[in-house]
Design a protein around this motif. Sequence first.
Motif: not given
Lengths: 458, 208
Positions: B15, B127, B131
């Motif tokens: 990321l 994101a 997760e």
Amino acid sequence: MPQTLFDKLWAPHVVADLGDDWALLHIDRVLLHDMSGARALTEVGERGYDLARPDLVFATPDHAVSSAPGRTSATFAGGARPIARLRERVKETGIRLFDLGQPGHGIVHVMAPELAIVLPGTTLVCGDSHTCTNGGVGALAFGIGASELTHVLATQTLMQRKPRSMRLTFTGTLPPGVTAKDMILAAIGQLGTAGGTGFAVEYTGEAVRALPLEARLTLCNLSIEMGAKMGFVAPDETTFAYLKGRRFAPQGAAWDSAVAAWRGLCSDAGAVFDREVTIDASRIAPQVTWGTSPEQVLPVTASVPQPANAADQAALDYIGLQPGQPLAGTPVDWVFIGSCTNSRLSDLRDAAAVLRGRKVAPHVTAWVVPGSETVKREAEAEGLHTRFLEAGFEWREPGCALCVCVNGEAVPAGKRSVSTSNRNFVGRQGTGARTHLASPAMAAAAALAGAIVDVRSF
Amino acid sequence: MDAFTTITGPAAPLLRANVDTDMIIPAQRLIGAGRDGLGRFAFERFRFNADGSENPAFPLNQAPYRASPILLGGENFGCGSSREGAVWALRDLGLRCVIAPSFGDIFANNCFQNGMLPVRLAAADVARIAEQTAASPSNAYTSVDLERQVVVTPNGEEIPFTVDARKRGALLEGLDEIALTMKRRAEILAWQARDTAARPWAWDPVSR
């Protein structure tokens, strides 16, 4: 309806409107280099096509060549085969090649303007992201990948979606000691490395108009570091004076009709841009990068910032600097003056002007790599090489050298370099090498001081 | 070119912002290189330690992500050099799709040329996929459906995305752009003839 310069560069090249802002665009000039040139030519044949217009294609080896004095194409063994293949392919196809040691040889984006291969109002592509450099003469020039390069070589066209337009206006007068390199680094610092993504950028304003042509090439060179594939400056008397008489410039009546056409290549009053940015050039100080992306840049008078995110922290870890530490005074091991950004005669003069009889610090390795054979010969004719050599710099042969490190040349791991090139990426100048981008004058000053220093007070 | 319709698998997280094409593959690996076999050099400065051993902290070295067809990236993924070898290297690793908030222009173009789909999603969405994947990496699958233009996250959430219609069509059908353009050869020649008359200054110099 008032048109932008970008409209005027784009519209005449539309062979077919494909709808939805897509066009089949004619490509007027193609540049090939040794990293991908031979392969692209081979691939066109393998796909069963002929070259559409070999007369519009120009080749020169620049990436995988050693810059060592007395070098040949085999000095860097890894480059010997791609260069040999490039020579074979251009011979078979009738493409013009500017080979090592010949006038015209050089870094693609140095030799193309120098020979007037690129002209105002033309489209030019090359398999190299810094092709945007050529926009400095008022051309639509952009980098492409290998597949698109094959497409161009086979068809002399490209399918492109028209980017949005951005006008970046530099108002005011550039202060002494501040250059086009500092202007564009400051712009990248403000807009970010993705600030220009999807845009074609016109650079304009009083400070741009005042720039000599070579400095405009530097300005446009870093468009891609702002995310913009293409950047350009409207051609004017400065441009015409630079191009006139060069090898592939129009001559006689063709020159007159060209200049008449080029005078219309400017944004009309009232032209509307998708984005407008204004920067006061009179407030720009010499810039130096502190991280591993060109947007991580500050005035040399600043201190290393507190990391704002994980990327900043990773950059600081790699570059080996502490937040709060002043940039000036950071010890330097290597200095590189060269690359398609800053290797032209005016860059070498700027760097030489800083020397004033002083010597390179004993712990610094400092290289000057002229951008082309012509730059090298002209610099030698005015004695610049002697001044660099006497100061303790190495005076080397033209090529990409320490900007891209695909030629056996690299800054050693852990060593800190001030470089006039365009990318301070992780590993760009060699595995573990730490790069600070700056102008030629700032780089020369860093070599003498043995540390990053403000050239204005040095 | 390989057609692209739907790809499903674990999405590997990478990321950080501004992953440039020098990081994806160093230029030294591309001197005269062809399109094949470049996967072993993909992210080599990050995947491997100085002694050549694998860096276990790098996501693509971790069990569920070794065979990922999808990579999650940060802002401005693929910025920098125009080297198409960056896409060839990722493809050779088995990747078919990169999901990121934004892409370098030339990299994104190069993806489409090679049957690889760059998908733009908001950073928060990227994101969230990371997760959900991290919560149970071995059986968290993300799907990218180009036909419907949706990403289906491991929790079953559907996130729409848009791709340029022309690029989408070409990717779905695996079209060959050169062959398409060749059909317009007469138009191109006619344009060149007109332009030679209109802008002789652009053509004269190269005839010398």
